[in-house]
Design an enzyme around this catalytic site. Sequence first.
Site, PDB file in Angstrom:
ATOM      1  N   HIS A   1       0.750  -1.310   0.103  1.00 30.51           N
ATOM      2  CA  HIS A   1      -0.019   0.052   0.007  1.00 30.51           C
ATOM      3  C   HIS A   1       0.933   0.961   0.021  1.00 30.51           C
ATOM      4  O   HIS A   1       2.007   1.260   0.550  1.00 30.51           O
ATOM      5  CB  HIS A   1      -1.043   0.061   1.148  1.00 30.51           C
ATOM      6  CG  HIS A   1      -0.263   0.124   2.640  1.00 30.51           C
ATOM      7  ND1 HIS A   1       0.349   1.286   3.136  1.00 30.51           N
ATOM      8  CD2 HIS A   1       0.112  -0.885   3.407  1.00 30.51           C
ATOM      9  CE1 HIS A   1       0.735   1.176   4.108  1.00 30.51           C
ATOM     10  NE2 HIS A   1       0.715  -0.123   4.545  1.00 30.51           N
TER      11      HIS A   1
ATOM     12  N   CYS B   1       3.131  -4.967   6.780  1.00 30.11           N
ATOM     13  CA  CYS B   1       2.869  -4.355   5.381  1.00 30.11           C
ATOM     14  C   CYS B   1       4.246  -4.037   4.376  1.00 30.11           C
ATOM     15  O   CYS B   1       5.077  -3.975   5.149  1.00 30.11           O
ATOM     16  CB  CYS B   1       1.926  -3.410   5.171  1.00 30.11           C
ATOM     17  SG  CYS B   1       0.073  -4.027   6.023  1.00 30.11           S
TER      18      CYS B   1
END
Length: 266
Positions: free
Chosen positions: A226, A240
Site C-alpha cells: 500500500h 505490510c
Amino acid sequence: MNMQIARRATVVAMAAGLGITAAAPAFAETTVPAPKELANAAVGPTVPVPQEARRGESDPVVKRAQQIMAKFGIPAGPADGITGQQTRQGLCAFRRISGLPVNRYSLNTETYRKLVEYDNKYSRLNQIGVSSFQGKSTFVHVQQACQTMFYVKDKKVQRVLPVSTGVRGHETPFGYYTLANTTRGWYCSTLYPESCRKQTTGEFAYISNFGNMYNPRQVVGAIFVHGSTSVPTYPASHGCIRVTVNDSDWLYHNVDRMPIFITGKY
C-alpha cells in the site's frame, strides 16, 4: 489455494509466537556478503577504484555510480558523491538486477565495474533481462535486504521501487503469493483517522481496522502492499509493504493481479 495461504500464515504466526524462526522457502534468494576487495586489485585503466570517502565528503566515483543508477531509474538518492542509506539501497537493488551478491555494502570495485558495463551496454532499464522466478516470467519481487520492489515483465525489469517492510516482531513473511487487485483510495486507521483524512491524494477514504493505507493490495492475511507518506530506507511497518503514494498510483495503473515473491532479510 486461499486455504493453503491461510494455513501457512497461521503456522508462521504460531511459530513467531513461540520464538521459532521459520526456514526460508526453497526459492528464496541467499543473501551473500560481497567478497572483500584487495587493496591493490587490478581494475583496468578506465575503471577507477572506489575509495571510502571521509564522512560528508563527495567522491567522484560514487557520484558517477549514482548517475548511472539514476539513468536506469534505480532510486539511490541525489547524485552528490556521498554514500548515504539511499545510495546503499540503490546499490543493493542494482546488485540484485545484475546478479551480484545481494547486500547493502558501500560501492566496491566489483559493483562499479558492473555499473560501468551496464551503462555501456544498456540505454534504459527495460532492456535489462533477468531470470524467471519459479517459472514465472512476469512477477513482482520484494527483496527485503534491499528494501526494494522489482516489477519484471517478460523477464525484463520494468521498474524499481523503494519499499519499507515489517519491523522485527512484525516481519513481512517470506513466500510466493498473489498480489490482489487494488482497492482505490485511502483507508484510514481507526487509531489515526484524522492524519489520514487530511490526505488530498486519492478518490475517497474509508475507515478500517488496519493502518493508514493508500491503494491497498492484499498479499496474504493482513499483509498489504500500500501507499504511505512514510517510506524510510529501513523496515518500519507492522508487516505490510509500504511504497510511496506516487509509486502506489503507478502500480495501480500498470501492474495487474500477478505473482509476488518476497525474499531476503534486512
